[in-house]
Write a protein that holds these residues in place. Structure first.
Motif, PDB file in Angstrom:
ATOM      1  N   HIS A   1      -6.283  13.328  -9.600  1.00  0.00           N
ATOM      2  CA  HIS A   1      -7.001  13.655 -10.829  1.00  0.00           C
ATOM      3  C   HIS A   1      -7.698  12.413 -11.397  1.00  0.00           C
ATOM      4  CE1 HIS A   1      -7.799  15.997 -14.487  1.00  0.00           C
ATOM      5  NE2 HIS A   1      -7.538  14.885 -15.151  1.00  0.00           N
ATOM      6  N   ALA A   2      -7.020  11.271 -11.350  1.00  0.00           N
ATOM      7  CA  ALA A   2      -7.608  10.039 -11.883  1.00  0.00           C
ATOM      8  C   ALA A   2      -8.893   9.675 -11.149  1.00  0.00           C
ATOM      9  CB  ALA A   2      -6.593   8.903 -11.793  1.00  0.00           C
ATOM     10  N   LEU A   3      -8.904   9.871  -9.839  1.00  0.00           N
ATOM     11  CA  LEU A   3     -10.112   9.573  -9.062  1.00  0.00           C
ATOM     12  C   LEU A   3     -11.191  10.631  -9.284  1.00  0.00           C
ATOM     13  CD1 LEU A   3      -8.384   8.399  -5.760  1.00  0.00           C
ATOM     14  CD2 LEU A   3      -9.720   6.957  -7.315  1.00  0.00           C
ATOM     15  N   ASP A   4     -10.802  11.902  -9.292  1.00  0.00           N
ATOM     16  CA  ASP A   4     -11.787  12.981  -9.470  1.00  0.00           C
ATOM     17  C   ASP A   4     -12.411  12.952 -10.856  1.00  0.00           C
ATOM     18  OD1 ASP A   4     -11.251  13.812  -6.906  1.00  0.00           O
ATOM     19  OD2 ASP A   4      -9.983  15.514  -7.497  1.00  0.00           O
ATOM     20  N   ALA A   5     -11.612  12.593 -11.875  1.00  0.00           N
ATOM     21  CA  ALA A   5     -12.101  12.584 -13.254  1.00  0.00           C
ATOM     22  C   ALA A   5     -12.833  11.289 -13.604  1.00  0.00           C
ATOM     23  CB  ALA A   5     -10.926  12.776 -14.211  1.00  0.00           C
ATOM     24  N   GLY A   6     -12.866  10.339 -12.669  1.00  0.00           N
ATOM     25  CA  GLY A   6     -13.553   9.082 -12.936  1.00  0.00           C
ATOM     26  C   GLY A   6     -12.751   8.115 -13.783  1.00  0.00           C
ATOM     27  N   TRP A   7     -11.432   8.335 -13.886  1.00  0.00           N
ATOM     28  CA  TRP A   7     -10.605   7.368 -14.603  1.00  0.00           C
ATOM     29  C   TRP A   7     -10.472   6.087 -13.786  1.00  0.00           C
ATOM     30  CZ3 TRP A   7      -5.746  10.738 -16.207  1.00  0.00           C
ATOM     31  CH2 TRP A   7      -6.167  11.752 -17.080  1.00  0.00           C
ATOM     32  N   CYS A   8     -10.520   6.238 -12.476  1.00  0.00           N
ATOM     33  CA  CYS A   8     -10.421   5.101 -11.561  1.00  0.00           C
ATOM     34  C   CYS A   8     -11.495   5.238 -10.496  1.00  0.00           C
ATOM     35  CB  CYS A   8      -9.052   5.052 -10.868  1.00  0.00           C
ATOM     36  SG  CYS A   8      -7.634   4.939 -11.961  1.00  0.00           S
ATOM     37  N   VAL A   9     -11.911   4.115  -9.955  1.00  0.00           N
ATOM     38  CA  VAL A   9     -12.835   4.110  -8.831  1.00  0.00           C
ATOM     39  C   VAL A   9     -12.291   3.152  -7.777  1.00  0.00           C
ATOM     40  CG1 VAL A   9     -14.889   4.717 -10.150  1.00  0.00           C
ATOM     41  CG2 VAL A   9     -14.247   2.317  -9.927  1.00  0.00           C
ATOM     42  N   ARG A  10     -12.560   3.447  -6.531  1.00  0.00           N
ATOM     43  CA  ARG A  10     -12.129   2.573  -5.457  1.00  0.00           C
ATOM     44  C   ARG A  10     -13.008   1.325  -5.409  1.00  0.00           C
ATOM     45  NH1 ARG A  10      -8.374   4.649  -2.025  1.00  0.00           N
ATOM     46  NH2 ARG A  10      -8.075   6.911  -2.017  1.00  0.00           N
ATOM     47  N   ILE A  11     -12.411   0.217  -5.009  1.00  0.00           N
ATOM     48  CA  ILE A  11     -13.135  -1.038  -4.846  1.00  0.00           C
ATOM     49  C   ILE A  11     -13.230  -1.335  -3.361  1.00  0.00           C
ATOM     50  CG2 ILE A  11     -13.189  -3.497  -5.393  1.00  0.00           C
ATOM     51  CD1 ILE A  11     -11.346  -2.937  -7.760  1.00  0.00           C
ATOM     52  N   GLY A  12     -14.446  -1.341  -2.831  1.00  0.00           N
ATOM     53  CA  GLY A  12     -14.630  -1.658  -1.425  1.00  0.00           C
ATOM     54  C   GLY A  12     -13.995  -0.627  -0.517  1.00  0.00           C
ATOM     55  N   SER A  13     -13.567  -1.097   0.646  1.00  0.00           N
ATOM     56  CA  SER A  13     -13.033  -0.186   1.655  1.00  0.00           C
ATOM     57  C   SER A  13     -11.514  -0.218   1.740  1.00  0.00           C
ATOM     58  CB  SER A  13     -13.608  -0.545   3.030  1.00  0.00           C
ATOM     59  OG  SER A  13     -13.278  -1.886   3.370  1.00  0.00           O
ATOM     60  N   GLY A  14     -10.864  -0.998   0.875  1.00  0.00           N
ATOM     61  CA  GLY A  14      -9.412  -1.118   0.927  1.00  0.00           C
ATOM     62  C   GLY A  14      -8.716  -0.162  -0.011  1.00  0.00           C
ATOM     63  N   ARG A  15      -7.506  -0.536  -0.429  1.00  0.00           N
ATOM     64  CA  ARG A  15      -6.688   0.327  -1.277  1.00  0.00           C
ATOM     65  C   ARG A  15      -6.878   0.062  -2.760  1.00  0.00           C
ATOM     66  NH1 ARG A  15      -0.891  -1.036   0.857  1.00  0.00           N
ATOM     67  NH2 ARG A  15      -0.309   0.388  -0.801  1.00  0.00           N
ATOM     68  N   ALA A  16      -7.566  -1.015  -3.110  1.00  0.00           N
ATOM     69  CA  ALA A  16      -7.682  -1.400  -4.523  1.00  0.00           C
ATOM     70  C   ALA A  16      -8.514  -0.390  -5.304  1.00  0.00           C
ATOM     71  CB  ALA A  16      -8.299  -2.788  -4.637  1.00  0.00           C
ATOM     72  N   VAL A  17      -8.087  -0.132  -6.542  1.00  0.00           N
ATOM     73  CA  VAL A  17      -8.841   0.721  -7.456  1.00  0.00           C
ATOM     74  C   VAL A  17      -8.987  -0.004  -8.796  1.00  0.00           C
ATOM     75  CG1 VAL A  17      -8.078   2.883  -6.391  1.00  0.00           C
ATOM     76  CG2 VAL A  17      -6.769   1.923  -8.292  1.00  0.00           C
ATOM     77  N   LYS A  18     -10.023   0.375  -9.520  1.00  0.00           N
ATOM     78  CA  LYS A  18     -10.278  -0.217 -10.827  1.00  0.00           C
ATOM     79  C   LYS A  18     -10.351   0.881 -11.863  1.00  0.00           C
ATOM     80  CE  LYS A  18     -14.448  -1.564 -11.767  1.00  0.00           C
ATOM     81  NZ  LYS A  18     -15.736  -2.336 -11.763  1.00  0.00           N
ATOM     82  N   VAL A  19      -9.737   0.648 -13.013  1.00  0.00           N
ATOM     83  CA  VAL A  19      -9.777   1.616 -14.099  1.00  0.00           C
ATOM     84  C   VAL A  19     -11.116   1.482 -14.830  1.00  0.00           C
ATOM     85  CG1 VAL A  19      -8.677   2.397 -16.231  1.00  0.00           C
ATOM     86  CG2 VAL A  19      -7.284   1.516 -14.358  1.00  0.00           C
TER      87      VAL A  19
END
Length: 236
Positions: free
Chosen positions: A198-216
């Protein structure tokens, strides 16, 4: 005469699968929850494609990876949540020994980003995952005193927030996963996966690059602050 435990052979086979740095590198990379091509994993592990193919075959045969083919491309992913849990739990145990100084600014930046927030297979980890878990606990939505469990208020919160739990199969609804950077548990299980999705679909978080890191995102800071009382400073 001593009777051998029937699990002995299986445990030995599993240990053999994990006792190789190339295979370990592949398993850790796949903790981002996505399917990778064999070529991508070969470049990540720094080995030839022909060498990696043999390793992937062993991991698929051993039940740790699942294989999918689309046209001429071969994709692999972690077989299921149990395989991901095994890899993450083992990685958490050896993290303090990983030692060594980062080799450059890029590695320092990537490590800092992953520590702030990342995906752990299909749920949130790092400071972000722990902060969200603490917020759920502080508001009485999650209990940690007798193992991780959503309360009735927690189940109602997920429904009211529009986060479908999708309770299928034998996967636990809530499970503690030891965070290897924070050294504290974050929420895993079906509830953790649903919240991350939900956090990714709702735009609360986005992935950074091609790894596992995400940014709020700014929207995520507002939503998590309103819904769980998470302070923005804990997410940066």
């Amino acid at each position: 005469m001593t009777t051998r435990d029937p699990r002995t052979a299986g445990l030995a086979r599993l240990a053999g699968l994990l006792a190789d740095e190339t295979r370990a590198a592949c398993l850790l990379a796949l903790l981002d929850g996505r399917a990778w091509t064999a070529g991508e994993l070969a470049r990540h592990a720094g080995v030839a494609a022909s060498t990696l193919s043999e390793h992937l075959g062993r991991l698929v045969a051993g039940g740790l990876l699942a294989e999918e083919r689309q046209g001429r491309h071969r994709y692999v992913r972690l077989a299921d949540a149990r395989a991901a849990q095994l890899v993450e739990d083992l990685a958490a145990q050896v993290a303090p020994e990983a030692g060594g100084r980062p080799r450059g600014l890029r590695e320092v930046s990537a490590g800092s980003a992953a520590a702030r927030g990342r995906t752990c297979y299909d749920h949130l980890a790092g400071r972000l995952g722990v902060a969200v878990t603490d917020g759920l606990t502080a508001r009485g939505l999650l209990r940690q005193d007798t193992g991780f469990a959503l309360t009735d208020a927690g189940l109602a919160w997920f429904a009211a927030t529009g986060i479908g739990l999708g309770r299928r199969g034998r996967r636990p609804l809530a499970r503690a996963c030891l965070d290897w950077t924070e050294r504290r548990p974050h929420l895993a299980g079906a509830a953790g996966a649903a919240l991350c999705r939900h956090a990714l679909d709702a735009g609360w978080c986005v992935r950074i690059g091609s790894g596992r890191a995400v940014k709020v995102t700014a929207a995520g800071e507002r939503a998590l602050g309103t819904l769980l009382g998470v302070e923005g400073a804990a997410l940066r």
